[in-house]
Design a protein around this motif. Structure first.
Motif, PDB file in Angstrom:
ATOM      1  N   SER A  42       0.856  -1.181   0.000  1.00 49.32           N
ATOM      2  CA  SER A  42       0.000   0.000   0.000  1.00 49.32           C
ATOM      3  C   SER A  42       0.893   1.232   0.000  1.00 49.32           C
ATOM      4  N   PHE A  43       0.299   2.353  -0.309  1.00 48.15           N
ATOM      5  CA  PHE A  43       1.029   3.610  -0.347  1.00 48.15           C
ATOM      6  C   PHE A  43       1.634   3.931   1.020  1.00 48.15           C
ATOM      7  N   GLU A  44       0.932   3.570   2.069  1.00 48.39           N
ATOM      8  CA  GLU A  44       1.401   3.860   3.426  1.00 48.39           C
ATOM      9  C   GLU A  44       2.537   2.955   3.871  1.00 48.39           C
ATOM     10  N   ARG A  45       2.539   1.696   3.406  1.00 42.65           N
ATOM     11  CA  ARG A  45       3.497   0.715   3.925  1.00 42.65           C
ATOM     12  C   ARG A  45       4.636   0.357   2.981  1.00 42.65           C
ATOM     13  N   THR A  46       4.501   0.676   1.707  1.00 42.81           N
ATOM     14  CA  THR A  46       5.499   0.273   0.722  1.00 42.81           C
ATOM     15  C   THR A  46       6.196   1.507   0.174  1.00 42.81           C
ATOM     16  N   THR A  47       7.508   1.519   0.234  1.00 44.98           N
ATOM     17  CA  THR A  47       8.289   2.669  -0.227  1.00 44.98           C
ATOM     18  C   THR A  47       8.618   2.519  -1.705  1.00 44.98           C
ATOM     19  N   PHE A  48       8.458   3.609  -2.433  1.00 48.23           N
ATOM     20  CA  PHE A  48       8.844   3.620  -3.843  1.00 48.23           C
ATOM     21  C   PHE A  48      10.349   3.411  -3.970  1.00 48.23           C
ATOM     22  N   GLU A  49      10.771   2.774  -5.033  1.00 50.29           N
ATOM     23  CA  GLU A  49      12.198   2.611  -5.344  1.00 50.29           C
ATOM     24  C   GLU A  49      12.779   3.900  -5.923  1.00 50.29           C
ATOM     25  N   ASP A  50      12.048   4.526  -6.846  1.00 48.45           N
ATOM     26  CA  ASP A  50      12.513   5.725  -7.536  1.00 48.45           C
ATOM     27  C   ASP A  50      12.588   6.895  -6.551  1.00 48.45           C
ATOM     28  N   ALA A  51      13.699   7.628  -6.568  1.00 50.02           N
ATOM     29  CA  ALA A  51      13.915   8.722  -5.607  1.00 50.02           C
ATOM     30  C   ALA A  51      12.893   9.843  -5.762  1.00 50.02           C
ATOM     31  N   ALA A  52      12.537  10.211  -6.989  1.00 45.84           N
ATOM     32  CA  ALA A  52      11.561  11.285  -7.198  1.00 45.84           C
ATOM     33  C   ALA A  52      10.177  10.859  -6.702  1.00 45.84           C
ATOM     34  N   LEU A  53       9.809   9.611  -6.945  1.00 46.11           N
ATOM     35  CA  LEU A  53       8.531   9.105  -6.440  1.00 46.11           C
ATOM     36  C   LEU A  53       8.537   9.033  -4.915  1.00 46.11           C
ATOM     37  N   ARG A  54       9.657   8.604  -4.360  1.00 45.02           N
ATOM     38  CA  ARG A  54       9.778   8.518  -2.902  1.00 45.02           C
ATOM     39  C   ARG A  54       9.659   9.900  -2.271  1.00 45.02           C
ATOM     40  N   SER A  55      10.231  10.915  -2.911  1.00 50.05           N
ATOM     41  CA  SER A  55      10.135  12.282  -2.411  1.00 50.05           C
ATOM     42  C   SER A  55       8.680  12.762  -2.406  1.00 50.05           C
ATOM     43  N   ALA A  56       7.942  12.485  -3.487  1.00 46.41           N
ATOM     44  CA  ALA A  56       6.524  12.858  -3.554  1.00 46.41           C
ATOM     45  C   ALA A  56       5.711  12.059  -2.534  1.00 46.41           C
ATOM     46  N   GLN A  57       6.078  10.796  -2.339  1.00 45.34           N
ATOM     47  CA  GLN A  57       5.406   9.963  -1.340  1.00 45.34           C
ATOM     48  C   GLN A  57       5.628  10.547   0.062  1.00 45.34           C
ATOM     49  N   ASP A  58       6.863  10.925   0.368  1.00 41.10           N
ATOM     50  CA  ASP A  58       7.162  11.516   1.684  1.00 41.10           C
ATOM     51  C   ASP A  58       6.402  12.819   1.897  1.00 41.10           C
ATOM     52  N   ALA A  59       6.330  13.646   0.852  1.00 33.95           N
ATOM     53  CA  ALA A  59       5.601  14.916   0.954  1.00 33.95           C
ATOM     54  C   ALA A  59       4.114  14.660   1.199  1.00 33.95           C
ATOM     55  N   THR A  60       3.571  13.646   0.548  1.00 34.25           N
ATOM     56  CA  THR A  60       2.155  13.296   0.737  1.00 34.25           C
ATOM     57  C   THR A  60       1.922  12.782   2.151  1.00 34.25           C
ATOM     58  N   MET A  61       2.799  11.933   2.624  1.00 32.12           N
ATOM     59  CA  MET A  61       2.652  11.364   3.965  1.00 32.12           C
ATOM     60  C   MET A  61       2.787  12.433   5.059  1.00 32.12           C
ATOM     61  N   ALA A  62       3.482  13.526   4.750  1.00 29.79           N
ATOM     62  CA  ALA A  62       3.706  14.580   5.740  1.00 29.79           C
ATOM     63  C   ALA A  62       2.540  15.564   5.834  1.00 29.79           C
ATOM     64  N   LEU A  63       1.569  15.496   4.938  1.00 25.32           N
ATOM     65  CA  LEU A  63       0.438  16.427   4.967  1.00 25.32           C
ATOM     66  C   LEU A  63      -0.412  16.181   6.202  1.00 25.32           C
ATOM     67  N   LYS A  64      -0.710  17.270   6.922  1.00 21.16           N
ATOM     68  CA  LYS A  64      -1.523  17.186   8.132  1.00 21.16           C
ATOM     69  C   LYS A  64      -2.446  18.394   8.190  1.00 21.16           C
ATOM     70  N   SER A  65      -3.575  18.224   8.851  1.00 18.43           N
ATOM     71  CA  SER A  65      -4.523  19.322   9.021  1.00 18.43           C
ATOM     72  C   SER A  65      -5.024  19.314  10.449  1.00 18.43           C
ATOM     73  N   ASN A  66      -4.813  20.431  11.141  1.00 18.42           N
ATOM     74  CA  ASN A  66      -5.376  20.565  12.481  1.00 18.42           C
ATOM     75  C   ASN A  66      -6.024  21.932  12.631  1.00 18.42           C
ATOM     76  N   GLU A  67      -6.901  22.027  13.609  1.00 21.64           N
ATOM     77  CA  GLU A  67      -7.704  23.230  13.806  1.00 21.64           C
ATOM     78  C   GLU A  67      -6.876  24.382  14.367  1.00 21.64           C
TER      79      GLU A  67
END
Length: 197
Positions: free
Chosen positions: A84-109
């Protein structure tokens, strides 16, 4: 789950088609948010709930599909239920960077609030509580933006989920699709444009 993807290009085109539908879902929700003072919200709330839920669930599936496709391309590994996107890391560095940026998104009040929503909070929320009919809120801390929030369970709410989570996650997914398109020499097969809030 199929243990053999018949064609990486076919898999990619399927993901590209899904991304087009997701964009349409999110574009409708953004349009409704801009117009919500001009019409009775009750006239559009069912449609907004459906479009928001569909976009969230399909986007989660598309992110998982991207991981499965890239892992198959780079490692030659067959898909597994644990991927899954949450548990499996991309091999490609550019994809991994976008994956990390996506995983870091947070929203709080509020600034410094311990609880927050992330994309998977929303995906799980709408998966279990569909059809939940969200009501727009004006977020003063976020410059008066009209958006939705979800309850986080301790009396606090998330921040604006379209602006903080869904639109950025979609845009990161578009970036990942462009990278995968280049890997497959299929740049013409992905024409979905990013969204702006």
């Amino acid at each position: 789950m199929s243990y053999k993807i018949p064609s990486p290009l076919l898999h990619f085109r399927s993901l590209a088609n899904a991304m087009g539908h997701i964009r349409s879902n999110l574009a409708y929700v953004l349009y409704a948010l801009q117009r919500w003072e001009d019409c009775e919200w009750s006239l559009v709330e069912d449609t907004v709930a459906r479009e928001l839920s569909c976009a969230t669930m399909f986007l989660g599936g598309a992110l998982d599909g991207m991981v499965i496709l890239e892992v198959g391309l780079s490692r030659g590994t067959q898909p597994a239920a644990s991927m899954s996107f949450e548990r499996t890391t991309f091999e490609d560095a550019a994809l991994r960077s976008a994956q990390d940026a996506t995983m870091a998104l947070k929203s709080n009040e509020r600034e410094g609030q311990a609880l927050y929503a992330d994309f998977w909070t929303l995906a799980n929320f709408w998966k279990h509580y569909f059809p939940y009919q969200p009501r727009p809120t004006v977020f003063v801390r976020s410059g008066g933006v009209k958006d939705f929030s979800v309850a986080l369970g301790d009396g606090s709410n998330s921040g604006p989920v379209m602006r903080d989570l869904l639109v950025p996650t979609f845009n990161h997914a578009c970036s990942m699709m462009r990278i995968i398109a280049t890997m497959l020499s299929a740049q013409d097969s992905f024409t979905v444009q990013d969204l702006s809030f």
